[in-house]
Design an enzyme around this catalytic site. Structure first.
Site, short mmCIF file in Angstrom:
data_model
loop_
_atom_site.label_atom_id
_atom_site.label_comp_id
_atom_site.label_asym_id
_atom_site.label_seq_id
_atom_site.Cartn_x
_atom_site.Cartn_y
_atom_site.Cartn_z
N SER A 14 54.41 28.17 74.48
CA SER A 14 55.57 28.86 73.82
C SER A 14 57.18 28.57 73.87
CB SER A 14 55.63 30.28 73.85
OG SER A 14 54.42 30.91 73.56
N GLY A 18 56.39 23.30 68.51
CA GLY A 18 56.19 22.98 67.01
C GLY A 18 57.39 23.04 66.11
N ASP A 146 45.79 21.57 80.64
CA ASP A 146 44.78 22.54 80.28
C ASP A 146 43.58 21.55 80.05
OD1 ASP A 146 46.96 24.06 79.68
OD2 ASP A 146 46.88 23.90 77.66
N LYS A 222 69.38 13.61 87.39
CA LYS A 222 68.27 13.81 88.45
C LYS A 222 66.97 13.81 87.40
CE LYS A 222 66.94 17.59 91.71
NZ LYS A 222 67.62 18.64 92.22
N CYS A 380 48.58 39.44 47.69
CA CYS A 380 47.09 39.30 47.98
C CYS A 380 46.61 40.92 47.98
CB CYS A 380 46.83 38.59 49.07
SG CYS A 380 45.05 37.84 49.01
N HIS A 519 49.46 33.74 47.83
CA HIS A 519 50.44 33.71 48.89
C HIS A 519 51.81 32.85 48.74
CE1 HIS A 519 48.10 36.00 51.80
NE2 HIS A 519 47.04 35.44 51.23
N GLU A 521 54.58 33.03 49.93
CA GLU A 521 55.11 32.71 51.20
C GLU A 521 54.96 31.57 51.71
OE1 GLU A 521 52.84 34.84 50.81
OE2 GLU A 521 51.57 35.01 52.74
N1 GLN Z 1 41.02 41.20 51.90
C1 GLN Z 1 41.24 40.89 50.47
C2 GLN Z 1 40.30 39.65 50.16
O1 GLN Z 1 39.68 39.08 50.80
C3 GLN Z 1 42.71 40.23 50.52
C4 GLN Z 1 42.81 39.07 51.48
C5 GLN Z 1 44.42 38.63 51.59
O2 GLN Z 1 45.37 39.67 51.46
N2 GLN Z 1 44.57 37.45 51.96
O3 GLN Z 1 40.40 39.52 49.00
#
Ligand code: GLN
Length: 547
Positions: A14, A18, A146, A222, A380, A519, A521
């Site tokens: 952490s 990235g 690791d 150093k 979603c 999505h 985002e």
């Molecule tokens: N669980 C819901 C589905 O599978 C929504 C999935 C989600 O929000 N990514 O359709």
């Protein structure tokens, strides 16, 4: 052919490896180069698709439908380069490929070993598309030492030997702990971490040292001496107010210059940092503030909704407003009134999620937003909840629900307004799945097109009528309820091109109420905020001005 930068970490996890990789990608772009970033994760899961968001944070979905590590989200947000499935790999994926090949007899009876079979597979992965870009940045997950990571470290060592001299460099991130009692920054853990790297044949060219305190010149010298790195390639990395300051901050301490020097690129092309200066200006000079409630399930771990948090920040930047996102566990008002928890917010967002737990609370949040005319963005599962809410409370389908919850409970309790999709069109073929398929990779995943209804709120938000967004879900709103729901004021304003899959719904008589099956985002960037988040924050700002 690409030059390769391998990014490793030591001392602790952490450290922001990235982010450092993403910022370096952005800086190389600012100097006119093309880049691609890759993540190699040592864990044994084949991909993060089946990992709990509590454990691993969000699953980042690419256009081509791969479920990848959330670091790929940082890479995209900083470079704007859309990640591909071939930009993320895990030990699990590598081993399963090797074992498949072994079963097929591809190795012609040879004994299969980590060196060369596993390492070769990793090297093949690293070189995919190497002719397409100027720089390939490959981040190795975990920390040096690791057990699972060893084949990756060995593979990058071999890889750099396979390539002509000067084509690969190594950048290592470490931590300089500060001992308050003695008032000192300690370099020993960094020395040990580099020693560990060198014991497996890797000599870092650039050292990035995270530190909470200013690193004195003496300590830098150093570290350079003991770690066998040039002093100007010991790069301090201090905490920042915002991750989006990272490109400028790293540039100011010479990261991109050190990398170009390591490749002996001289004279280095001048950087154009206008994009990042504008980003910083928007962050530093926000005028208003809006409060957004995010009503979800995975609220204990911020990384579980990483891209949503970032996209909200971008929406704020577009409007020169600070977005204060507050995470609310939907379960707290499952069985009670939502109003006391949601009053005072300027907007409500219900994010994606899986399973029934907390869904009654999310449905209440959607109802509250619809009735009180508070801006609502349902993503979603958040769209599915808005549809179920409208079905129950506007269309009088009292037992409306999702098949997902019935499947989980093993009994039929709901009218499936949201149902399990078995077959759909993907590009120009039909994708199918069985109910009892494995949990991994059985969702509608990746980029799909949607047609927006002309004149709809969402068409105005996008300023377009055809869009492409990323999906990750098993269930769909059933189009057979469309007429009934539209008659009550829930418009189906975005549909799949074949008209079978509702992609977007909106409430007609409402200032801003949009639910999306995808999505958004995942595609938002600080320098190109997603229109839905821009519009959502703008609507929240309007509300904040009224109160
Ligand atoms: N669980 C819901 C589905 O599978 C929504 C999935 C989600 O929000 N990514 O359709």
């Amino acid at each position: 052919m690409a030059r390769f930068v391998f990014i490793t970490g030591g001392v602790v996890s952490s450290l922001g490896k990235g982010l450092a990789s993403a910022a370096l990608g952005a800086l190389l772009q600012a100097r006119g180069y093309s880049v691609r970033l890759r993540k190699l994760d040592p864990y044994l899961n084949v991909d993060p698709g089946t990992m709990s968001p509590f454990e691993h944070g969000e699953v980042f979905v690419t256009d081509d439908g791969a479920e990848t590590d959330l670091d790929l989200g940082h890479y995209e947000r900083f470079t704007g380069v859309h990640a591909r499935g071939t930009d993320s790999v895990s030990s699990g994926r590598i081993y399963s490929t090797v074992l498949e090949k072994e079963r097929r007899g591809d190795y012609l009876g040879k004994t299969i070993q980590v060196i060369p079979h596993v390492t070769n597979e990793i090297k093949d992965f690293i070189s995919i598309g190497e002719d397409e870009v100027d720089f390939m940045l490959c981040e190795i997950g975990g920390t040096v030492g690791d057990i699972e990571g060893l084949p990756f470290f060995e593979a990058i060592r071999q890889f750099s030997q396979d390539k002509p001299r000067g084509q690969c460099i190594f950048m290592h991130l470490t931590l300089l702990p500060y001992l308050a009692a003695s008032g000192e920054l300690k370099t020993k853990p960094t020395q040990h971490s580099v020693k560990e790297l060198r014991s497996i044949g890797l000599q870092p060219d650039v050292l990035v040292c995270r530190s909470e305190q200013e690193i004195p010149e003496k300590e830098r010298a150093k570290i350079a001496l003991f770690c066998n790195v040039r002093p100007e390639a010991v790069i301090p990395a201090y905490d920042l107010k915002s991750i989006y300051e990272a490109p400028l901050a790293y540039h100011n301490v010479g990261l991109d210059q050190a990398v170009l020097d390591a490749f002996q690129i001289a004279p280095a092309p001048k950087p154009n940092l206008a994009r990042w200066l504008d980003v910083k200006d928007r962050l530093d000079n926000a005028e208003g503030e809006v409060r957004v409630a995010i009503v979800g399930k995975y609220t204990q771990l911020e990384d579980a909704y990483k891209s949503i948090a970032e996209a909200l920040t971008h929406g704020g930047m577009a409007n020169r407003t600070k977005v204060r996102a507050e995470w609310i566990d939907a379960e707290i008002f499952d069985g009670s009134d939502a109003a006391p928890h949601l009053e005072g917010f300027h907007a409500i967002l219900v994010p994606g999620g899986f399973g029934e737990r907390g869904t009654e609370g999310k449905i209440k949040a959607a109802q509250f937003a619809r009735e009180k005319k508070i801006p609502y963005l349902g993503i979603c599962l958040g769209m599915q909840m808005a549809v179920i809410e409208a079905a129950r409370n506007l269309a009088e389908i009292k037992d409306a629900g999702s098949e997902e919850f019935d499947h989980e409970a093993g009994q039929k309790r709901f009218e499936p307004v949201v149902y399990h999709l078995k077959e759909w069109i993907q590009g120009n073929h039909v994708a199918k799945r069985k109910v009892d398929d494995d949990k991994g990779g059985t969702m509608r995943l990746g980029a799909y097109t949607a047609n927006l209804a002309p004149g709809s709120a969402v068409a105005k938000v996008y300023g377009a009528e055809v869009i492409e967004e990323r999906h990750r879900h098993r269930y769909e709103v059933d189009v057979k309820y469309r007429d009934q729901l539209e008659a009550c004021g829930l418009t189906f304003s975005g549909m799949s091109p074949d008209g079978r899959l509702p992609e977007i719904v909106e409430v007609k008589d409402h200032p801003w109420f949009i639910g999306v099956q995808f999505h958004p985002e995942l595609k938002s960037k600080p320098f190109a905020p997603h229109p839905l988040f821009d519009g959502f924050v703008k609507a929240a700002l309007e509300v904040s001005r009224l109160v």
